[in-house]
Design an enzyme around this catalytic site. Sequence first.
Site, mmCIF file in Angstrom:
data_model
loop_
_atom_site.group_PDB
_atom_site.id
_atom_site.type_symbol
_atom_site.label_atom_id
_atom_site.label_comp_id
_atom_site.label_asym_id
_atom_site.label_seq_id
_atom_site.Cartn_x
_atom_site.Cartn_y
_atom_site.Cartn_z
ATOM 1 N N THR A 363 0.833 -1.209 0.000
ATOM 2 C CA THR A 363 0.000 0.000 0.000
ATOM 3 C C THR A 363 0.861 1.249 0.000
ATOM 4 O O THR A 363 0.576 2.230 -0.707
ATOM 5 C CB THR A 363 -0.931 -0.002 1.215
ATOM 6 O OG1 THR A 363 -1.730 -1.190 1.200
ATOM 7 C CG2 THR A 363 -1.837 1.216 1.214
ATOM 8 N N ASP A 416 -8.411 3.513 -0.041
ATOM 9 C CA ASP A 416 -7.168 4.147 0.429
ATOM 10 C C ASP A 416 -6.714 5.308 -0.456
ATOM 11 O O ASP A 416 -5.536 5.427 -0.799
ATOM 12 C CB ASP A 416 -6.036 3.116 0.525
ATOM 13 C CG ASP A 416 -6.268 2.090 1.617
ATOM 14 O OD1 ASP A 416 -7.276 2.203 2.335
ATOM 15 O OD2 ASP A 416 -5.458 1.159 1.745
ATOM 16 N N ASP A 437 -12.087 3.044 3.526
ATOM 17 C CA ASP A 437 -11.015 3.720 4.281
ATOM 18 C C ASP A 437 -10.305 4.770 3.430
ATOM 19 O O ASP A 437 -9.074 4.846 3.413
ATOM 20 C CB ASP A 437 -9.983 2.701 4.776
ATOM 21 C CG ASP A 437 -10.596 1.557 5.552
ATOM 22 O OD1 ASP A 437 -11.652 1.754 6.176
ATOM 23 O OD2 ASP A 437 -10.020 0.442 5.533
ATOM 24 N N ARG A 506 -13.857 3.731 10.979
ATOM 25 C CA ARG A 506 -13.606 2.477 11.685
ATOM 26 C C ARG A 506 -12.171 2.506 12.206
ATOM 27 O O ARG A 506 -11.303 3.212 11.659
ATOM 28 C CB ARG A 506 -13.853 1.259 10.799
ATOM 29 C CG ARG A 506 -12.918 1.077 9.621
ATOM 30 C CD ARG A 506 -13.154 -0.292 8.984
ATOM 31 N NE ARG A 506 -12.336 -0.502 7.797
ATOM 32 C CZ ARG A 506 -12.160 -1.691 7.215
ATOM 33 N NH1 ARG A 506 -12.757 -2.767 7.723
ATOM 34 N NH2 ARG A 506 -11.418 -1.811 6.139
ATOM 35 N N TRP A 508 -8.631 1.615 12.500
ATOM 36 C CA TRP A 508 -7.528 0.901 11.869
ATOM 37 C C TRP A 508 -6.525 0.424 12.923
ATOM 38 O O TRP A 508 -5.961 -0.663 12.829
ATOM 39 C CB TRP A 508 -6.846 1.816 10.850
ATOM 40 C CG TRP A 508 -5.767 1.157 10.067
ATOM 41 C CD1 TRP A 508 -5.673 -0.164 9.724
ATOM 42 C CD2 TRP A 508 -4.606 1.783 9.510
ATOM 43 N NE1 TRP A 508 -4.534 -0.398 8.986
ATOM 44 C CE2 TRP A 508 -3.872 0.787 8.833
ATOM 45 C CE3 TRP A 508 -4.137 3.095 9.491
ATOM 46 C CZ2 TRP A 508 -2.669 1.059 8.164
ATOM 47 C CZ3 TRP A 508 -2.953 3.375 8.817
ATOM 48 C CH2 TRP A 508 -2.233 2.366 8.164
#
Length: 602
Positions: A363, A416, A437, A506, A508
């Site tokens: 990522t 992301d 996210d 949420r 992480w």
Amino acid sequence: MSTAFSDFGPLTERRRVERQRQERRRFMVAVGGASVLLIIIVMGGAAVAYNAGFGDGGSSSSSSGDGGAQPSLSGVSKIIKAMCAQTDYRDTCEKSLAKVASNASASSSPRDIVRASVAAIGDAVEKAFDKSGEIVSDDPRVKAAIADCKEIYENARDDLERTLGGIDAGGVDGLTKGGYQLRVWLSAVIADQETCIDGFPDGDLKDKMRDAMESGKELTSNALAIIGKASSFLAALNLPASSAASHRRLLSFAFDEDTPRQPDVPLWVSRQQRRLLKGKFQNKLTPNVVVAKDGSGKFKTINDALAAMPKKYTGRYVIYVKEGVYDEYVTITKKMANVTMYGDGAKKTIITGNRNFVDGRTTYKTATFSAQGDGFMGIALGFRNTAGAAKHQAVALLVQSDKSIFLNCRMEGYQDTLYAHSKTQFYRNCVVSGTVDFIFGDAAAVFQNCVLTLRRPLDNQQNIATAQGRADGREATGFVLQHCRFAAEPALKDASRPAVRSYLARPWREYSRTLIMDSDIPAFVDKAGYLPWSGDFGLRTLWYAEYGNKGAGAATAGRVSWPGYKKVISKEEATKFTVQNFLHAEPWIKPTGTPVKYGMWA
């Protein structure tokens, strides 16, 4: 030893210590309130230990270039125990500072103990990152993770060095006034350790890297705790520190004689640019270089312009990127500090790429644009990752730049989209679009007057706007959405396709922190508001809250009942998370002329 203090002897030292005692007594009598009592109760042991550690002019006391007598072996040990008592990992703290306790002559004040607590992190972090280099694997994903760890270690080392430099330069002021900045850097060190772990595929190797990082993370947490307490401790009790250093300013700030009402103006802001950085940037800034695809500028690509940037440049380096779609991967490196890049509009000047997780990248390495150099400013630019929902993690913009500003920008992607990795960041009048996210990371970031646009994910996915990644409860990080608006692309509401649930946040990491205030939350946001990460992970330790929101989805009656969710907090509590209070931002935002609301919206 500083010659300025060479005439200090036992008599002057006893007088100085007695004056300190008298000042402390006056302080305790003059100042009431629960907060002062708490400081005295919590840190009193260290104060007593510190004073008890001084002799009355005998062998246990000597003059010091730090402007104070040196405590005895037993005195240092008591101070260490009192300071370590404030940490979450007390045994680790005391063991890491054992060398200080066994060598009292090397420590002239509690400031040196604070420094030692940070210095101890370096060895542990280096050993942990070295573990990644010992791994042998033919798995491309493992190799990519190892490469990430090598790069990320350099970032962690630099931030530790900056923290030590801040303590050295600041004396007592460095802790009482600069404590926030020190905590920002140490928070980034924790984020770096977590990022190294993240790169490894789930399984034995990832578990081993997590175990290897444990000591470094505990020591960093301890240093955060000690610095947080030292600020109150040293200020209230007036313990000695480096007199020579206490008059020096921390970091790259200095008093500007032309703007006496703005001390601590960043050095890069010249008088001319201070005048120019008012109003519309792109109309008034004079660029150092121009980038244009049509050949009308000095360079046709952004990377060519960056490659030609002087290695040593004093001031702010301004790059104007003309209208066009620039298909290139751009990194503003750590050495490229104080770069301003502006375009012709977020829908006109677009930097695009399609790197993604499914095709084999971590990522961290999928970003189209990475801002690492401190003080980066992005204005009227579009950042895209076009990989699409099926490719999963695909970052459009990654930001590790401290004191970075994004104004009138667009970040477009799916999962992301915006990786707000670490340090202090400010976003104003920006549009961020995505699915899962799509704003994530462990920065201390405020999004002000921004639009968060939720797109259509895969049919088996759910939308989550934010996933803040604070891994330790003492970190100075969190996401604040102030006067923002949540919106949905038409495809998200397509009745012919399966319904998609959309959430605000949420966790992480275990101590995830997010505040949404004075924002517009429409009905398409699920009434629960928040989604668990996995089971009950982080539900007790996270900190989520709302204040002053409006819209059909702002009602909190149906929200989650997690212990860490605070529902609607008071205005007093919300005020702690304004741009000024949360980011300490006026010294670095005001000189740029960026439109900003430092306090509450109303």
